[in-house]
Design a protein around this motif. Structure first.
Motif, PDB file in Angstrom:
ATOM      1  N   PRO A 263     -18.648  19.850  -0.318  1.00 48.67           N
ATOM      2  CA  PRO A 263     -18.203  18.580   0.263  1.00 48.67           C
ATOM      3  C   PRO A 263     -17.237  17.804  -0.632  1.00 48.67           C
ATOM      4  N   ALA A 264     -17.405  17.867  -1.942  1.00 48.25           N
ATOM      5  CA  ALA A 264     -16.498  17.152  -2.845  1.00 48.25           C
ATOM      6  C   ALA A 264     -15.087  17.713  -2.760  1.00 48.25           C
ATOM      7  N   VAL A 265     -14.971  19.024  -2.690  1.00 44.12           N
ATOM      8  CA  VAL A 265     -13.657  19.660  -2.580  1.00 44.12           C
ATOM      9  C   VAL A 265     -13.050  19.361  -1.214  1.00 44.12           C
ATOM     10  N   LYS A 266     -13.876  19.355  -0.188  1.00 42.64           N
ATOM     11  CA  LYS A 266     -13.411  19.059   1.163  1.00 42.64           C
ATOM     12  C   LYS A 266     -12.844  17.633   1.221  1.00 42.64           C
ATOM     13  N   GLU A 267     -13.535  16.690   0.578  1.00 40.33           N
ATOM     14  CA  GLU A 267     -13.070  15.304   0.565  1.00 40.33           C
ATOM     15  C   GLU A 267     -11.761  15.178  -0.214  1.00 40.33           C
ATOM     16  N   ARG A 268     -11.635  15.870  -1.334  1.00 41.70           N
ATOM     17  CA  ARG A 268     -10.389  15.847  -2.099  1.00 41.70           C
ATOM     18  C   ARG A 268      -9.222  16.383  -1.289  1.00 41.70           C
ATOM     19  N   LYS A 269      -9.453  17.475  -0.555  1.00 40.79           N
ATOM     20  CA  LYS A 269      -8.395  18.029   0.295  1.00 40.79           C
ATOM     21  C   LYS A 269      -7.978  17.033   1.370  1.00 40.79           C
ATOM     22  N   LEU A 270      -8.967  16.389   1.975  1.00 36.61           N
ATOM     23  CA  LEU A 270      -8.682  15.398   3.008  1.00 36.61           C
ATOM     24  C   LEU A 270      -7.883  14.231   2.449  1.00 36.61           C
TER      25      LEU A 270
END
Length: 161
Positions: free
Chosen positions: A135-142
């Motif tokens: 989820p942390a990587v997903k949020e950074r991508k977003l």
């Protein structure tokens, strides 16, 4: 005067009771283990475990098929049974395009570390593993895509003026 029973009868009665209850299972496990080991006699007469060449070792490696679910897709991965979850992540990165550090693998409801071995956790042939994006990587991508879109809007209006 107290009469002490002979030690032979004491040990004999104990060995019979333990052998009948738990000893037989241990003996069967030991026999099964020794059937897998191949022995050879060296020229000096010493009995040793048989050596194997690297080609024979590769042939003896057991491979298992792991079904990995990403939520909407299934991937069947053939991997060494003694591999780690980190090795599985590397193989999945080739299939899914996610970097290994972006992946979270769940087996039996628990997230597994990269250093844990598949066979030690209990993964067997055709078992299912759940792959989630961190989820942390997903949020950074977003955030990066949103920031890129915001940065792109003023540039287009400036060029048009």
């Amino acid at each position: 005067m107290v009469k002490i029973p002979s030690p032979r009868r004491l040990f004999r009665s104990r060995s019979r009771s333990t052998a009948s209850s738990t000893g037989s299972a241990d003996i069967c496990a030991m026999v099964a283990e020794h059937e897998k080991i191949e022995w050879e006699v060296r020229p000096g007469g010493m009995l040793v475990q048989k050596r194997r060449t690297p080609e024979e070792e590769d042939a003896a490696v057991e491979y298992i098929l792991v079904r990995v679910s990403t939520g909407w897709q299934w991937h069947d991965i053939s991997i060494d049974a003694t591999a780690t979850f980190g090795d599985l992540k590397v193989m999945l990165s080739l299939v899914t395009g996610l970097w290994p550090r972006e992946q979270r693998l769940l087996y039996r409801g628990k997230e597994r570390d990269d250093c844990e071995h598949l066979h030690m956790v209990g993964v067997q042939d055709k078992d299912k593993v759940l792959l989630l994006e961190d989820p942390a990587v997903k949020e950074r991508k977003l955030r990066s895509t949103t920031l890129a879109q915001l940065m792109g809007v003023p540039c287009h209006s400036f060029i048009q003026v």
